[in-house]
Design a protein around this motif. Structure first.
Motif, PDB file in Angstrom:
ATOM      1  N   THR A   8       6.074  -4.429   7.257  1.00 56.45           N
ATOM      2  CA  THR A   8       6.870  -3.834   6.189  1.00 56.45           C
ATOM      3  C   THR A   8       6.192  -2.509   5.889  1.00 56.45           C
ATOM      4  OG1 THR A   8       7.443  -5.998   5.319  1.00 56.45           O
ATOM      5  CG2 THR A   8       7.747  -4.128   3.839  1.00 56.45           C
ATOM      6  N   THR A   9       6.918  -1.411   6.061  1.00 55.55           N
ATOM      7  CA  THR A   9       6.296  -0.091   6.079  1.00 55.55           C
ATOM      8  C   THR A   9       5.856   0.445   4.728  1.00 55.55           C
ATOM      9  OG1 THR A   9       8.420   1.036   5.911  1.00 55.55           O
ATOM     10  CG2 THR A   9       7.588   0.558   8.135  1.00 55.55           C
ATOM     11  N   GLY A  10       6.483  -0.007   3.642  1.00 60.54           N
ATOM     12  CA  GLY A  10       6.184   0.576   2.346  1.00 60.54           C
ATOM     13  C   GLY A  10       6.881   1.917   2.186  1.00 60.54           C
ATOM     14  N   THR A  11       6.685   2.544   1.047  1.00 58.77           N
ATOM     15  CA  THR A  11       7.242   3.873   0.801  1.00 58.77           C
ATOM     16  C   THR A  11       6.124   4.787   0.306  1.00 58.77           C
ATOM     17  OG1 THR A  11       7.851   3.334  -1.476  1.00 58.77           O
ATOM     18  CG2 THR A  11       9.544   2.982   0.217  1.00 58.77           C
ATOM     19  N   TYR A  12       6.399   6.100   0.352  1.00 57.60           N
ATOM     20  CA  TYR A  12       5.376   7.086   0.046  1.00 57.60           C
ATOM     21  C   TYR A  12       5.956   8.152  -0.882  1.00 57.60           C
ATOM     22  CZ  TYR A  12       3.344   4.408   3.715  1.00 57.60           C
ATOM     23  OH  TYR A  12       2.880   3.342   4.445  1.00 57.60           O
ATOM     24  N   GLN A  41      10.378   7.685   2.398  1.00 57.73           N
ATOM     25  CA  GLN A  41      10.868   7.173   1.120  1.00 57.73           C
ATOM     26  C   GLN A  41      11.798   5.965   1.283  1.00 57.73           C
ATOM     27  OE1 GLN A  41      12.035  11.062  -0.493  1.00 57.73           O
ATOM     28  NE2 GLN A  41      10.177  10.936  -1.744  1.00 57.73           N
ATOM     29  N   GLN A  42      11.810   5.399   2.488  1.00 56.69           N
ATOM     30  CA  GLN A  42      12.594   4.189   2.743  1.00 56.69           C
ATOM     31  C   GLN A  42      11.658   3.106   3.264  1.00 56.69           C
ATOM     32  OE1 GLN A  42      16.089   4.785   5.156  1.00 56.69           O
ATOM     33  NE2 GLN A  42      16.330   2.600   5.541  1.00 56.69           N
ATOM     34  N   ASN A  43      11.811   1.887   2.759  1.00 55.44           N
ATOM     35  CA  ASN A  43      10.998   0.754   3.177  1.00 55.44           C
ATOM     36  C   ASN A  43      11.692   0.045   4.340  1.00 55.44           C
ATOM     37  OD1 ASN A  43       8.963  -1.121   3.201  1.00 55.44           O
ATOM     38  ND2 ASN A  43       9.428  -1.994   1.208  1.00 55.44           N
ATOM     39  N   TYR A  44      10.992  -0.140   5.436  1.00 56.26           N
ATOM     40  CA  TYR A  44      11.542  -0.790   6.626  1.00 56.26           C
ATOM     41  C   TYR A  44      10.808  -2.101   6.882  1.00 56.26           C
ATOM     42  CZ  TYR A  44      13.161   3.977   7.695  1.00 56.26           C
ATOM     43  OH  TYR A  44      13.732   5.217   7.645  1.00 56.26           O
ATOM     44  N   GLN A  77       0.847   6.066  -1.167  1.00 58.95           N
ATOM     45  CA  GLN A  77       1.878   5.033  -1.085  1.00 58.95           C
ATOM     46  C   GLN A  77       2.482   4.778  -2.455  1.00 58.95           C
ATOM     47  OE1 GLN A  77      -0.568   1.787   0.328  1.00 58.95           O
ATOM     48  NE2 GLN A  77      -0.608   0.848  -1.678  1.00 58.95           N
ATOM     49  N   GLU A  79       5.328   1.975  -2.619  1.00 62.70           N
ATOM     50  CA  GLU A  79       5.417   0.537  -2.352  1.00 62.70           C
ATOM     51  C   GLU A  79       4.418   0.227  -1.248  1.00 62.70           C
ATOM     52  OE1 GLU A  79       9.507  -1.217  -2.074  1.00 62.70           O
ATOM     53  OE2 GLU A  79      10.050   0.908  -2.180  1.00 62.70           O
ATOM     54  N   PRO A  81       2.556  -1.102   1.999  1.00 67.94           N
ATOM     55  CA  PRO A  81       2.912  -1.588   3.332  1.00 67.94           C
ATOM     56  C   PRO A  81       2.207  -2.932   3.580  1.00 67.94           C
ATOM     57  CG  PRO A  81       1.238   0.103   3.495  1.00 67.94           C
ATOM     58  CD  PRO A  81       1.595  -0.006   2.039  1.00 67.94           C
TER      59      PRO A  81
END
Length: 133
Positions: A8-12, A41-44, A77, A79, A81
């Motif tokens: 889960t990449t998180g957001t920055y 800016q998108q969580n994958y 960050q 969110e 990761p």
């Protein structure tokens, strides 16, 4: 001992794009691309199991790297990761060390920080506690 399952990449906090690359025990010094042109800016959620990565039966991921390129001052960050792994069945009790590092060039000098932590594996008890008396 463990196998990569998903990321889960998180957001920055700054707009931009980045990629995630990985190495395996059989890839030598070469990185393979897991995902490219990701939006900061998108969580994958990226599937990264041996099946999803089409790894050979004796191949496993040994290193994962997020490549941001040039980041602005204060880049951080928003969110968190997460890297999810699955422990192989039948592991003996013990421990192994995880390592994460971050680095970049600042004023022409390479700056790096390293974090290490221990993951404990607890053995399964074969004797159940006696109850009911």
């Amino acid at each position: 001992a463990v196998r990569l399952a998903k990321i889960t990449t998180g957001t920055y906090n700054a707009a931009g794009s980045y990629k995630i690359v990985y190495k395996t025990n059989l890839s030598g010094a070469d990185y393979r691309v897991l995902a490219d042109s990701l939006n900061t800016q998108q969580n994958y959620v990226l599937e990264a199991s041996p099946v999803a990565l089409r790894l050979a039966s004796n191949e496993y991921v040994t290193e994962v790297m997020f490549v941001f390129g040039q980041a602005p001052a204060g880049f951080a960050q928003v969110e968190k990761p997460y890297i999810y792994c699955t422990a192989r069945s039948g592991l003996p009790a013990g421990a192994f060390v995880n390592k994460a590092d971050v680095g970049g060039v600042y004023n022409g000098e390479w700056i790096q920080a390293v974090s290490r932590w221990v993951t404990n594996i607890y053995g399964k008890s074969t004797t159940l506690p006696r109850t009911g008396y």
